[in-house]
Design a protein around this motif. Structure first.
Motif, short mmCIF file in Angstrom:
data_model
loop_
_atom_site.label_atom_id
_atom_site.label_comp_id
_atom_site.label_asym_id
_atom_site.label_seq_id
_atom_site.Cartn_x
_atom_site.Cartn_y
_atom_site.Cartn_z
N LEU A 164 14.52 11.92 7.26
CA LEU A 164 13.40 12.31 6.40
C LEU A 164 13.44 13.75 5.91
CD1 LEU A 164 10.49 10.63 8.43
CD2 LEU A 164 11.57 9.79 6.33
N LEU A 165 14.15 14.63 6.62
CA LEU A 165 14.03 16.05 6.29
C LEU A 165 14.60 16.40 4.92
CD1 LEU A 165 13.14 18.84 7.07
CD2 LEU A 165 15.29 19.13 8.33
N LEU A 166 15.84 16.04 4.63
CA LEU A 166 16.42 16.42 3.34
C LEU A 166 15.71 15.79 2.14
CD1 LEU A 166 20.24 16.55 4.15
CD2 LEU A 166 18.65 18.45 3.79
N PRO A 167 15.32 14.50 2.20
CA PRO A 167 14.51 13.97 1.11
C PRO A 167 13.19 14.72 0.93
CG PRO A 167 15.44 12.17 2.37
CD PRO A 167 15.74 13.42 3.14
N ALA A 168 12.61 15.20 2.03
CA ALA A 168 11.37 15.98 1.92
C ALA A 168 11.63 17.31 1.21
CB ALA A 168 10.78 16.22 3.31
N VAL A 169 12.76 17.94 1.50
CA VAL A 169 13.12 19.19 0.81
C VAL A 169 13.27 18.92 -0.68
CG1 VAL A 169 14.91 20.95 0.54
CG2 VAL A 169 14.20 20.22 2.84
N ASP A 170 14.00 17.86 -1.03
CA ASP A 170 14.18 17.51 -2.44
C ASP A 170 12.84 17.25 -3.11
OD1 ASP A 170 16.91 17.74 -2.26
OD2 ASP A 170 17.26 15.58 -1.96
N ARG A 171 11.96 16.54 -2.42
CA ARG A 171 10.65 16.19 -2.98
C ARG A 171 9.80 17.43 -3.24
NH1 ARG A 171 10.08 12.43 0.26
NH2 ARG A 171 8.87 13.44 1.90
N VAL A 172 9.82 18.36 -2.32
CA VAL A 172 9.03 19.58 -2.47
C VAL A 172 9.56 20.43 -3.62
CG1 VAL A 172 8.56 21.80 -1.35
CG2 VAL A 172 8.15 19.67 -0.12
N LEU A 173 10.87 20.58 -3.70
CA LEU A 173 11.45 21.36 -4.79
C LEU A 173 11.14 20.72 -6.14
CD1 LEU A 173 14.92 22.21 -3.21
CD2 LEU A 173 13.04 23.80 -3.62
N ALA A 174 11.25 19.38 -6.21
CA ALA A 174 10.96 18.69 -7.47
C ALA A 174 9.51 18.85 -7.86
CB ALA A 174 11.32 17.20 -7.33
N GLU A 175 8.61 18.75 -6.89
CA GLU A 175 7.18 18.90 -7.18
C GLU A 175 6.88 20.29 -7.73
OE1 GLU A 175 2.99 19.10 -4.68
OE2 GLU A 175 4.63 17.88 -3.89
N ALA A 176 7.58 21.29 -7.20
CA ALA A 176 7.35 22.67 -7.64
C ALA A 176 8.13 23.02 -8.90
CB ALA A 176 7.74 23.63 -6.52
N GLY A 177 9.07 22.14 -9.29
CA GLY A 177 9.90 22.44 -10.46
C GLY A 177 10.86 23.58 -10.21
N VAL A 178 11.39 23.66 -8.98
CA VAL A 178 12.25 24.76 -8.57
C VAL A 178 13.59 24.20 -8.08
CG1 VAL A 178 12.53 26.63 -6.88
CG2 VAL A 178 10.31 26.24 -7.95
N LYS A 179 14.67 24.89 -8.42
CA LYS A 179 15.98 24.52 -7.92
C LYS A 179 16.22 25.18 -6.56
CE LYS A 179 17.26 22.18 -11.61
NZ LYS A 179 17.49 20.71 -11.56
N LEU A 180 17.08 24.57 -5.76
CA LEU A 180 17.34 25.09 -4.43
C LEU A 180 17.87 26.52 -4.48
CD1 LEU A 180 17.46 24.58 -1.39
CD2 LEU A 180 19.75 23.62 -1.70
N ASP A 181 18.66 26.85 -5.50
CA ASP A 181 19.24 28.19 -5.55
C ASP A 181 18.22 29.29 -5.85
OD1 ASP A 181 18.79 27.79 -8.24
OD2 ASP A 181 20.92 27.77 -8.81
N ALA A 182 16.97 28.90 -6.12
CA ALA A 182 15.91 29.89 -6.31
C ALA A 182 15.30 30.34 -4.99
CB ALA A 182 14.81 29.32 -7.22
N VAL A 183 15.60 29.62 -3.92
CA VAL A 183 15.03 29.96 -2.60
C VAL A 183 15.63 31.27 -2.10
CG1 VAL A 183 14.92 29.23 -0.18
CG2 VAL A 183 14.56 27.56 -2.01
N THR A 184 14.77 32.18 -1.65
CA THR A 184 15.22 33.51 -1.21
C THR A 184 15.13 33.69 0.31
OG1 THR A 184 12.99 34.39 -1.56
CG2 THR A 184 14.56 34.57 -3.39
N GLY A 185 14.63 32.70 1.02
CA GLY A 185 14.56 32.79 2.47
C GLY A 185 14.11 31.46 3.05
N VAL A 186 14.44 31.24 4.30
CA VAL A 186 14.08 30.01 4.99
C VAL A 186 13.35 30.36 6.28
CG1 VAL A 186 14.94 27.88 6.04
CG2 VAL A 186 16.13 28.84 4.06
N VAL A 187 12.26 29.66 6.54
CA VAL A 187 11.53 29.80 7.80
C VAL A 187 11.55 28.45 8.49
CG1 VAL A 187 9.28 30.22 8.87
CG2 VAL A 187 10.02 31.61 6.92
N VAL A 188 11.89 28.45 9.78
CA VAL A 188 11.99 27.20 10.53
C VAL A 188 11.24 27.33 11.85
CG1 VAL A 188 14.21 27.88 11.57
CG2 VAL A 188 13.59 25.46 11.44
#
Length: 216
Positions: free
Chosen positions: A33-57
């Motif tokens: 479920l995790l990677l599809p959730a990442v894709d879903r969130v980015l698509a909802e925001a209209g943002v590409k993955l390469d726009a991410v500037t940091g990750v919090v886990v």
């Protein structure tokens, strides 16, 4: 992102607010479920993955198998994007949500399900201030120490005899985790290293005294 509880939760934060989020509760499908959730969130925001500037886990505490899914994924994104990866205690995210969404001002405690009839827990002075290190214990063993306090999380809701003032949210949400991280980073505070907080050994272990079979 966080996979330390049965919830697989992802959010995108722009430094000011959460702009997209996803959460699904399924304790056995974190990896699916995790990677599809990442894709879903980015698509909802209209943002590409390469726009991410940091990750919090979320670093837990949590069960070994689920927790490592989020940590490995976060590390992979950090390496691929050359961005920092920050860790945050999962219980802190729940406490923050309880204050922001649930109106708890403190003191209170947070407890998540640790299985084996135990809970992962910590005490909080308020929604932003933990008063000690997270621990893992049987509910009956800490009921006296937490008597009279509201206790937030699935661990509390599972054991109402030990925690009569049990409250939600039940599981951590990545939006709360991201908001707390953004707040601390903006204040110049250091976050945790993205290393797992297990508190106990994994269920699956190499058996002792096993026989070594060698060809003749």
């Amino acid at each position: 992102m966080d996979t330390a509880t049965p919830a697989v939760t992802v959010a995108l934060h722009d430094g000011t607010s959460v702009i997209a989020s996803s959460g699904q509760v399924d304790a056995r499908r974190h990896g699916e479920l995790l990677l599809p959730a990442v894709d879903r969130v980015l698509a909802e925001a209209g943002v590409k993955l390469d726009a991410v500037t940091g990750v919090v886990v979320g670093v837990g505490p949590g069960p070994y198998t689920g927790l490592r899914v989020g940590l490995v994924t976060a590390a992979t994104f950090g390496s691929a994007l050359s961005v920092p990866v920050h860790g945050l205690c999962t219980l802190d995210g729940l406490a923050y949500a309880a204050g922001q969404d649930g109106g708890l001002e403190g003191p209170f405690a947070v407890a998540t399900d640790a299985r084996r009839k135990e809970v992962y827990w910590a005490r909080y002075e308020d929604a932003r201030t933990r008063t000690g290190d997270p621990a893992v214990d049987r509910p009956a063993d800490i009921a006296g120490a937490l008597a009279g306090l509201p206790v937030v999380g699935a661990g509390a809701l599972l054991y109402p005899d030990a925690f009569p003032d049990a409250r939600g949210p039940e599981h951590v949400a990545a939006g709360a985790l991201a908001a707390l991280a953004a707040e601390r980073l903006a204040a110049g505070q250091e976050l945790l290293e993205p290393q797992p907080l297990y508190l106990r050994r994994p269920d699956a272990q190499v058996p002792k005294n096993y026989k070594v079979v060698t060809p003749k």
